[in-house]
Design a protein around this motif. Structure first.
Motif, PDB file in Angstrom:
ATOM      1  N   ALA A  67       0.810  -1.294  -0.282  1.00  0.00           N
ATOM      2  CA  ALA A  67      -0.114   0.095   0.093  1.00  0.00           C
ATOM      3  C   ALA A  67       0.729   1.256   0.050  1.00  0.00           C
ATOM      4  N   VAL A  68       1.765   1.335   0.593  1.00  0.00           N
ATOM      5  CA  VAL A  68       2.860   2.405   0.811  1.00  0.00           C
ATOM      6  C   VAL A  68       3.939   2.341  -0.269  1.00  0.00           C
ATOM      7  N   GLY A  69       4.298   1.240  -0.921  1.00  0.00           N
ATOM      8  CA  GLY A  69       5.153   1.047  -1.920  1.00  0.00           C
ATOM      9  C   GLY A  69       6.486   0.982  -1.459  1.00  0.00           C
ATOM     10  N   ILE A  70       6.726   0.485  -0.513  1.00  0.00           N
ATOM     11  CA  ILE A  70       8.283   0.359   0.162  1.00  0.00           C
ATOM     12  C   ILE A  70       8.279  -1.066   0.229  1.00  0.00           C
ATOM     13  N   SER A  71       9.876  -1.652   0.639  1.00  0.00           N
ATOM     14  CA  SER A  71      10.166  -2.921   0.951  1.00  0.00           C
ATOM     15  C   SER A  71       9.699  -3.254   2.230  1.00  0.00           C
ATOM     16  N   ASP A  72       9.787  -4.524   2.547  1.00  0.00           N
ATOM     17  CA  ASP A  72       9.406  -4.977   3.957  1.00  0.00           C
ATOM     18  C   ASP A  72      10.493  -4.546   4.907  1.00  0.00           C
ATOM     19  N   VAL A  73      11.937  -4.463   4.503  1.00  0.00           N
ATOM     20  CA  VAL A  73      13.089  -3.884   5.216  1.00  0.00           C
ATOM     21  C   VAL A  73      12.737  -2.468   5.516  1.00  0.00           C
ATOM     22  N   THR A  74      12.278  -1.678   4.639  1.00  0.00           N
ATOM     23  CA  THR A  74      12.090  -0.226   4.721  1.00  0.00           C
ATOM     24  C   THR A  74      11.102  -0.129   5.649  1.00  0.00           C
ATOM     25  N   LEU A  75      10.027  -0.698   5.482  1.00  0.00           N
ATOM     26  CA  LEU A  75       8.777  -0.622   6.300  1.00  0.00           C
ATOM     27  C   LEU A  75       9.133  -1.008   7.725  1.00  0.00           C
ATOM     28  N   ARG A  76       9.869  -2.077   8.112  1.00  0.00           N
ATOM     29  CA  ARG A  76      10.147  -2.279   9.619  1.00  0.00           C
ATOM     30  C   ARG A  76      10.701  -1.357  10.140  1.00  0.00           C
ATOM     31  N   ALA A  77      11.923  -0.660   9.238  1.00  0.00           N
ATOM     32  CA  ALA A  77      12.644   0.647   9.963  1.00  0.00           C
ATOM     33  C   ALA A  77      11.830   1.858  10.185  1.00  0.00           C
ATOM     34  N   THR A  78      10.969   2.017   9.153  1.00  0.00           N
ATOM     35  CA  THR A  78       9.797   3.182   9.365  1.00  0.00           C
ATOM     36  C   THR A  78       8.930   3.045  10.360  1.00  0.00           C
ATOM     37  N   LEU A  79       8.440   1.792  10.751  1.00  0.00           N
ATOM     38  CA  LEU A  79       7.536   1.375  11.599  1.00  0.00           C
ATOM     39  C   LEU A  79       8.408   1.696  13.006  1.00  0.00           C
ATOM     40  N   GLU A  80       9.430   1.254  13.178  1.00  0.00           N
ATOM     41  CA  GLU A  80      10.338   1.419  14.446  1.00  0.00           C
ATOM     42  C   GLU A  80      10.643   2.849  14.790  1.00  0.00           C
ATOM     43  N   ARG A  81      10.723   3.783  13.682  1.00  0.00           N
ATOM     44  CA  ARG A  81      10.775   5.308  13.893  1.00  0.00           C
ATOM     45  C   ARG A  81       9.428   5.736  14.524  1.00  0.00           C
ATOM     46  N   LEU A  82       8.503   5.455  13.830  1.00  0.00           N
ATOM     47  CA  LEU A  82       7.135   6.072  14.117  1.00  0.00           C
ATOM     48  C   LEU A  82       6.951   5.598  15.502  1.00  0.00           C
ATOM     49  N   GLU A  83       7.047   4.438  16.068  1.00  0.00           N
ATOM     50  CA  GLU A  83       6.842   3.799  17.217  1.00  0.00           C
ATOM     51  C   GLU A  83       7.909   4.612  18.392  1.00  0.00           C
ATOM     52  N   ASN A  84       9.236   4.925  17.979  1.00  0.00           N
ATOM     53  CA  ASN A  84      10.044   5.666  18.637  1.00  0.00           C
ATOM     54  C   ASN A  84       9.400   7.035  18.964  1.00  0.00           C
ATOM     55  N   LYS A  85       8.888   7.589  17.966  1.00  0.00           N
ATOM     56  CA  LYS A  85       8.425   9.038  18.043  1.00  0.00           C
ATOM     57  C   LYS A  85       6.982   9.328  18.870  1.00  0.00           C
ATOM     58  N   SER A  86       6.722   7.925  19.172  1.00  0.00           N
ATOM     59  CA  SER A  86       4.972   8.019  19.825  1.00  0.00           C
ATOM     60  C   SER A  86       4.208   8.489  18.828  1.00  0.00           C
ATOM     61  N   LEU A  87       4.083   7.959  17.822  1.00  0.00           N
ATOM     62  CA  LEU A  87       2.984   8.268  16.551  1.00  0.00           C
ATOM     63  C   LEU A  87       1.961   7.071  16.443  1.00  0.00           C
ATOM     64  N   ILE A  88       2.616   5.942  16.509  1.00  0.00           N
ATOM     65  CA  ILE A  88       1.803   4.889  16.317  1.00  0.00           C
ATOM     66  C   ILE A  88       2.023   3.750  17.404  1.00  0.00           C
ATOM     67  N   ASP A  89       1.085   2.767  17.890  1.00  0.00           N
ATOM     68  CA  ASP A  89       1.281   1.731  18.735  1.00  0.00           C
ATOM     69  C   ASP A  89       1.013   0.399  17.854  1.00  0.00           C
ATOM     70  N   ILE A  90       2.175  -0.672  17.936  1.00  0.00           N
ATOM     71  CA  ILE A  90       1.561  -1.908  17.356  1.00  0.00           C
ATOM     72  C   ILE A  90       1.913  -2.942  18.173  1.00  0.00           C
ATOM     73  N   THR A  91       0.626  -3.667  18.089  1.00  0.00           N
ATOM     74  CA  THR A  91       0.585  -5.184  18.803  1.00  0.00           C
ATOM     75  C   THR A  91       1.038  -5.961  17.877  1.00  0.00           C
ATOM     76  N   ARG A  92       2.091  -6.856  17.954  1.00  0.00           N
ATOM     77  CA  ARG A  92       2.938  -7.698  17.074  1.00  0.00           C
ATOM     78  C   ARG A  92       2.239  -9.216  17.023  1.00  0.00           C
ATOM     79  N   SER A  93       1.959  -9.713  16.003  1.00  0.00           N
ATOM     80  CA  SER A  93       1.281 -11.064  16.217  1.00  0.00           C
ATOM     81  C   SER A  93       2.668 -11.871  16.519  1.00  0.00           C
ATOM     82  N   THR A  94       2.431 -13.262  16.953  1.00  0.00           N
ATOM     83  CA  THR A  94       3.560 -13.964  17.399  1.00  0.00           C
ATOM     84  C   THR A  94       3.962 -14.851  16.198  1.00  0.00           C
ATOM     85  N   GLY A  95       5.018 -15.595  16.359  1.00  0.00           N
ATOM     86  CA  GLY A  95       5.474 -16.488  15.333  1.00  0.00           C
ATOM     87  C   GLY A  95       6.702 -15.913  14.416  1.00  0.00           C
ATOM     88  N   GLY A  96       7.150 -14.743  14.548  1.00  0.00           N
ATOM     89  CA  GLY A  96       8.393 -14.173  13.535  1.00  0.00           C
ATOM     90  C   GLY A  96       7.780 -13.600  12.307  1.00  0.00           C
TER      91      GLY A  96
END
Length: 136
Positions: A67-96
């Motif tokens: 949907a965003v048009g970025i790779s999975d690796v870039t998405l993970r890094a982006t999500l981590e930055r957004l979480e660190n900036k207190s803009l989003i919360d993620i409840t991750r599913s289990t299983g890797g």
């Protein structure tokens, strides 16, 4: 049409989210000091949650990266930055890690960001003579 989303408590009553609040949140996301990937991820999460009258939604990482048009690796890094900036919360599913579109994480806009936009929304409403409806 009345919104299903509301702010407040049983003691103080509730204020219902309206289209003006949604437009203020959109504006806040667009005006925030975010890079393109962060902004686009925020907009997708906003659309899948508050725009569709939900506080949170389950979204697959695979779908989100497409949907965003970025790779999975870039998405993970982006999500981590957004979480660190207190803009989003993620409840991750289990299983890797998985590229399956059947594996979902639960995403929501962080309470800090929601409250920041609410305070701006409430101030503008009151300043312009509107009442902020508090239903008990």
């Amino acid at each position: 049409m009345a919104s299903n989303l509301a702010f407040g408590s049983n003691e103080n009553g509730y204020a219902t989210v309206d289209e003006f609040y949604k437009s203020l949140m959109f504006q806040q996301i667009m005006d925030s000091d975010l890079n393109r990937n962060e902004r686009d991820v925020m907009l997708v999460i906003f659309r899948k949650t508050i725009h569709y009258e939900k506080w949170r939604d389950r979204i697959s990482m695979h779908w989100l990266s497409k949907a965003v048009g970025i790779s999975d690796v870039t998405l993970r890094a982006t999500l981590e930055r957004l979480e660190n900036k207190s803009l989003i919360d993620i409840t991750r599913s289990t299983g890797g890690k998985s590229t399956s579109n059947k594996k979902y994480n639960e995403f929501k806009i962080h309470t800090y960001f929601i409250n920041m936009v609410f305070k701006k929304w409430e101030g503008i409403k009151i300043e312009n003579g509107f009442t902020v409806v508090r239903e008990v």
